[in-house]
Enzyme design. Structure first.
Site: not given
Length: 199
Positions: A109-111, A129
């Site tokens: 998830v995300c970074t 990202t």
């Protein structure tokens, strides 16, 4: 893979993880586990089993340590400020590489994608990202094919998602992929997830 359960999903937690990156997928997957005939198990774990403090101050107590969590079918790696340190942590990166060899599906998830890139797991692959971390991802591995529009990117054995709330979308996609679209729709209805932002 003999895990003792038909399906085991692990969410790794760490200091400065983004709260919704953790609890968004956890809520989706736990809601699925409560009703699925597949009887999936969803567990959280940290490097040493100790509690962590997330990016905005939420404290979490995981189920296990990295050494004790046991075999997994799916790993969810959240993002957050803490991923920058993890992307430079040789021990964490070696653990991710080792896990890659024995875990069917790695997700982020995300970074969290920064950690996968630093571990060499996204080389030449499409990935998503957080929009503000696209340049960081490209610096870690210029060969990554960053998709700046997608909420999540499913590239077979690796699924990456964009920032924060996109992790919920990705988790619903995992339910659809691992069981069925009907199961994912039931979870979505159960948690009343129907994004309609006011602005």
């Amino acid at each position: 893979m003999g895990t003792g359960n038909p399906l085991r999903v692990g969410i790794v937690v760490f200091d400065d993880a983004e709260e919704l990156d953790v609890v968004g997928p956890f809520d989706v997957l736990a809601a699925w586990a409560a009703h699925s005939a597949l009887r999936p198990e969803v567990v959280t774990f940290s490097a040493d089993g100790s509690g962590v403090r997330c990016a905005k101050g939420l404290r979490l107590v995981p189920d296990a340590s990295r050494d004790d969590v046991g075999p997994l079918h799916v790993l969810v790696h959240p993002g957050g400020r803490g991923t920058r340190a993890l992307a430079r942590d040789a021990e964490h990166l070696a653990w991710v590489r080792d896990l890659r060899r024995e875990t069917a599906l790695l997700t982020s998830v995300c970074t969290g994608a920064l950690v996968y890139a630093a571990a060499g797991l996204l080389a030449g692959r499409p990935a998503a990202t957080h929009w503000a971390a696209v340049d960081e991802l490209a610096e870690l591995d210029p060969s990554v094919l960053v998709d700046t529009e997608a909420r999540f990117v499913d590239d077979g054995d690796v699924v990456t998602s964009a920032g924060v709330s996109a992790g919920i979308d990705m988790a619903l996609h995992l339910v659809a992929r691992l069981e069925s679209p009907d199961a994912a729709r039931a979870v979505r209805r159960g948690i009343q997830y129907d994004p309609a932002p006011p602005v």
